[in-house]
Design a protein around this motif. Structure first.
Motif, PDB file in Angstrom:
ATOM      1  N   ARG A 108       0.838  -1.208   0.000  1.00  0.00           N
ATOM      2  CA  ARG A 108       0.000   0.000   0.000  1.00  0.00           C
ATOM      3  C   ARG A 108       0.870   1.254   0.000  1.00  0.00           C
ATOM      4  NH1 ARG A 108      -3.805  -3.177   2.872  1.00  0.00           N
ATOM      5  NH2 ARG A 108      -2.873  -2.742   4.894  1.00  0.00           N
ATOM      6  N   GLN A 111       3.001   1.025  -3.769  1.00  0.00           N
ATOM      7  CA  GLN A 111       2.248   0.797  -4.995  1.00  0.00           C
ATOM      8  C   GLN A 111       0.905   1.536  -4.941  1.00  0.00           C
ATOM      9  OE1 GLN A 111       3.451  -0.612  -7.567  1.00  0.00           O
ATOM     10  NE2 GLN A 111       4.846  -2.264  -7.020  1.00  0.00           N
ATOM     11  N   SER A 112       0.165   1.529  -6.078  1.00  0.00           N
ATOM     12  CA  SER A 112      -1.138   2.196  -6.105  1.00  0.00           C
ATOM     13  C   SER A 112      -2.160   1.453  -5.245  1.00  0.00           C
ATOM     14  CB  SER A 112      -1.688   2.276  -7.523  1.00  0.00           C
ATOM     15  OG  SER A 112      -0.717   2.738  -8.412  1.00  0.00           O
ATOM     16  N   SER A 113      -2.077   0.141  -5.210  1.00  0.00           N
ATOM     17  CA  SER A 113      -2.933  -0.661  -4.338  1.00  0.00           C
ATOM     18  C   SER A 113      -2.266  -2.014  -4.197  1.00  0.00           C
ATOM     19  CB  SER A 113      -4.339  -0.803  -4.922  1.00  0.00           C
ATOM     20  OG  SER A 113      -4.407  -1.946  -5.760  1.00  0.00           O
ATOM     21  N   GLU A 114      -2.937  -2.963  -3.492  1.00  0.00           N
ATOM     22  CA  GLU A 114      -2.283  -4.259  -3.341  1.00  0.00           C
ATOM     23  C   GLU A 114      -2.967  -5.328  -4.194  1.00  0.00           C
ATOM     24  OE1 GLU A 114      -3.999  -2.656  -1.132  1.00  0.00           O
ATOM     25  OE2 GLU A 114      -4.990  -3.933   0.328  1.00  0.00           O
ATOM     26  N   THR A 115      -3.788  -4.893  -5.150  1.00  0.00           N
ATOM     27  CA  THR A 115      -4.471  -5.855  -6.010  1.00  0.00           C
ATOM     28  C   THR A 115      -4.207  -5.564  -7.486  1.00  0.00           C
ATOM     29  OG1 THR A 115      -6.185  -5.982  -4.337  1.00  0.00           O
ATOM     30  CG2 THR A 115      -6.688  -6.958  -6.463  1.00  0.00           C
ATOM     31  N   THR A 117      -4.773  -5.367 -11.361  1.00  0.00           N
ATOM     32  CA  THR A 117      -5.944  -5.192 -12.223  1.00  0.00           C
ATOM     33  C   THR A 117      -5.561  -5.240 -13.695  1.00  0.00           C
ATOM     34  OG1 THR A 117      -5.678  -2.795 -12.164  1.00  0.00           O
ATOM     35  CG2 THR A 117      -7.161  -3.737 -10.541  1.00  0.00           C
TER      36      THR A 117
ATOM     37  N   GLY B 231      -1.852  -2.205  -9.200  1.00  0.00           N
ATOM     38  CA  GLY B 231      -3.056  -1.450  -8.862  1.00  0.00           C
ATOM     39  C   GLY B 231      -3.676  -0.775 -10.070  1.00  0.00           C
ATOM     40  N   GLU B 232      -2.873  -0.511 -11.095  1.00  0.00           N
ATOM     41  CA  GLU B 232      -3.417   0.058 -12.325  1.00  0.00           C
ATOM     42  C   GLU B 232      -3.097  -0.889 -13.469  1.00  0.00           C
ATOM     43  OE1 GLU B 232      -1.431   3.827 -12.454  1.00  0.00           O
ATOM     44  OE2 GLU B 232      -3.195   4.873 -11.728  1.00  0.00           O
TER      45      GLU B 232
END
Ligand SMILES: [Zn+2]
Ligand SMILES: [Zn+2]
Lengths: 173, 358
Positions: A108, A111-115, A117, B231-232
């Motif tokens: 977190r 990075q932008s998130s932990e998933t 996409t 995340g992107e």
């Protein structure tokens, strides 16, 4: 003296920089110094990102933050969490699951998130779908056994076996 | 071998050809990191693990599906001379780390050197596509196509939640690093550069000088790239980088226009002096060369210098590097000798063009 950058505000920050033997003096206002300094800092950060990362990882074990058990180790490759924090590199793909509890807060931050996409590999994509389906079927099976619906349970068991075989086949490819 | 023959043979496509917005954008580059399942990352690799990765990659490159998207030449680092490895580093096809990773490393290249695959660098595979001009989307499409073909034969390590797993958590997810090399003399001369670059670094992008150390950007060459990989989606990452790069292009163009209308004589003087030095110097170091080349390229873009190919900056910024110089002159050169040979090479290269200074 006025700031040499914006020529609007008074220069309050003075410093000398020596680049390749050439001395340059800077007289800047607070704001411009920050802007300039920001870029310098960012450039240095990009240059030495790994160093920074291992600093970030070590920060976690500062007082007040729960520390990792010294035995937290990836069973696949043998790397310990503290080795990872020193190296800034994982030892093998399984490290991600082995250290996942500590990884999410780190991801977190960096990075932008932990998933993920983005792109999904075609083959792994099929398997991911299959494994999710398998999980769902196993839950249904538990439920029908608990409800003593044995006929439905037998059907579910057959479908699970079939799917397991397909998935094994794909993985062995 | 004549210089023009050498240029034909030894340079990559990105160094010779033009592309969209190539008055400002030198190259667009996509690099994707991939790893194989159930194998330690290169940092913990034994000799037999490394050999196995190399065997699998080599086999995949021989497959029909990969051959359909690219004919690759494959070489282990241990089979190449140190000089040849460093020439690849100077052409931006190999990382310095891999050039030093002689025991386990390998590289695959297409003939035009648009595609390259580094094997056993920090990750098992680093797939790279480098194109001249502003073509991030095209470079991504090409790299992704090669990635798909390889995936048919290689068991990629992919996690349902974290995406493509990489040795360093700063690359996990998409594994993509998209970067654009920009020539921004207008913004540097006019003094707007720091403000702009500091703004850029606040929107999740990294900026660094292409040459030089720390904050110094020798030759006004900057590399802008995405920082986050998880995340992107790849499209979002490329879209975000492209829109920031487009804004930098617009700022650079207006800075150049302003300089031409307000400081024309100063600018022409600067550009022409630099041209004179490159055309006549007997000794020149690489830092000064990069600065003078930047001026000359700006002079070409502004119509002050005519007849000199606009690829001169790209060609010479690589050819004047130590390994390339030694490759061209076929001998080991001490740093002092390099300055003399470098000046000779530049004069010779300029003479290939029908130059004219207005
Ligand atoms: Zn100021
Ligand atoms: Zn591990």
């Amino acid at each position: 003296m006025l700031c040499q950058e914006c020529k609007e505000r008074p220069a309050t920050v003075h410093f000398t920089k020596i680049v390749a033997g050439e001395k340059s003096e800077f007289h800047l206002c607070e704001q411009c110094a920050q802007e300039k300094g920001d870029f310098f800092a960012k450039a240095a950060q990009a240059f030495n990102f790994n160093h920074l990362l291992s600093g970030l990882l070590n920060m976690e074990s500062s007082p007040g933050v729960p520390t990792a058990q010294p035995t937290l180790r990836c069973p696949s490759c043998g790397m310990s969490y503290s080795q990872f924090t020193q190296l800034g590199r994982f030892g093998c793909p399984s490290c991600y699951d082995s250290f996942s509890a500590r990884l999410d807060p780190l991801l977190r931050r960096i990075q932008s998130s932990e998933t993920h996409t983005g792109k999904v590999p075609l083959r792994a994509g099929e398997q991911v779908k299959g494994r999710k389906e398998l999980q769902r079927l196993r839950q249904d099976l538990q439920r029908s056994i608990a409800a003593e619906q044995f006929e439905e349970a037998a059907q579910l068991r057959d479908r699970i076996r079939q799917l397991e075989q397909t998935l094994d086949g794909q993985e062995g490819r | 071998m004549s210089l023009s023959e050498f240029l034909q043979r030894a340079t990559s496509k990105w160094m010779k050809d033009g592309g969209p917005d190539d008055d400002i954008i030198v190259t667009s580059r996509i690099r994707i990191a991939r790893n194989l399942e159930d194998m330690p990352f290169p940092v913990l690799q034994t000799d037999s693990h490394a050999d196995e990765v190399i065997r699998l990659v080599k086999q995949a490159l021989e497959s029909k599906s990969v051959k359909n998207v690219g004919q690759f030449e494959f070489a282990r680092c241990s089979d190449m001379s140190a000089l040849d490895r460093y020439v690849l580093v100077e052409k931006h096809l190999m990382s310095r780390d891999l050039a030093e990773q002689v025991k386990h490393g390998a590289i695959a290249l297409t003939e035009d050197e648009v595609m390259s695959i580094m094997v056993n660098e920090e990750d098992h595979l680093r797939i790279q596509c480098i194109m001249p001009g502003f073509r991030l989307q095209e470079a991504w499409n090409r790299a992704s196509e090669v990635d798909d073909a390889l995936e048919e034969h290689l068991p990629y390590s992919f996690h349902e939640r974290y995406g493509y797993l990489t040795a360093c958590p700063t690359n996990v997810g998409t594994g993509i690093r998209a970067s654009v090399m920009m020539h921004l003399p207008g913004l540097v001369i006019s003094g707007h550069i720091n403000r702009l670059l500091s703004a850029v670094s606040q929107v999740g992008l990294t900026v660094r000088g292409m040459y030089g150390e720390g904050s110094e950007a020798v030759g006004n060459l900057f590399q802008v790239s995405n920082q986050m990989t998880l995340g992107e989606s790849e499209e979002e990452i490329i879209g975000n980088l492209s829109s920031v790069v487009q804004q930098l292009i617009d700022h650079e163009r207006s800075a150049r226009r302003a300089l031409m209308s307000q400081n024309r004589t100063d600018l022409e003087d600067r550009v022409c002096r630099s041209f004179g030095i490159l055309a006549y110097a007997r000794k020149i170091d690489s830092k000064e060369t990069l600065q003078r080349l930047s001026d000359v390229r700006l002079g070409i873009d502004l119509g002050v210098i005519r007849g000199v190919s606009s690829s001169i900056l790209k060609e010479l910024m690589v050819m004047i590097q130590p390994a390339f110089l030694q490759k061209y002159f076929h001998e080991e050169l001490a740093p002092g000798e390099r300055d003399t040979r470098r000046a000779a090479l530049i004069r010779e290269r300029l003479r290939l063009d029908d130059m004219e200074v207005r």
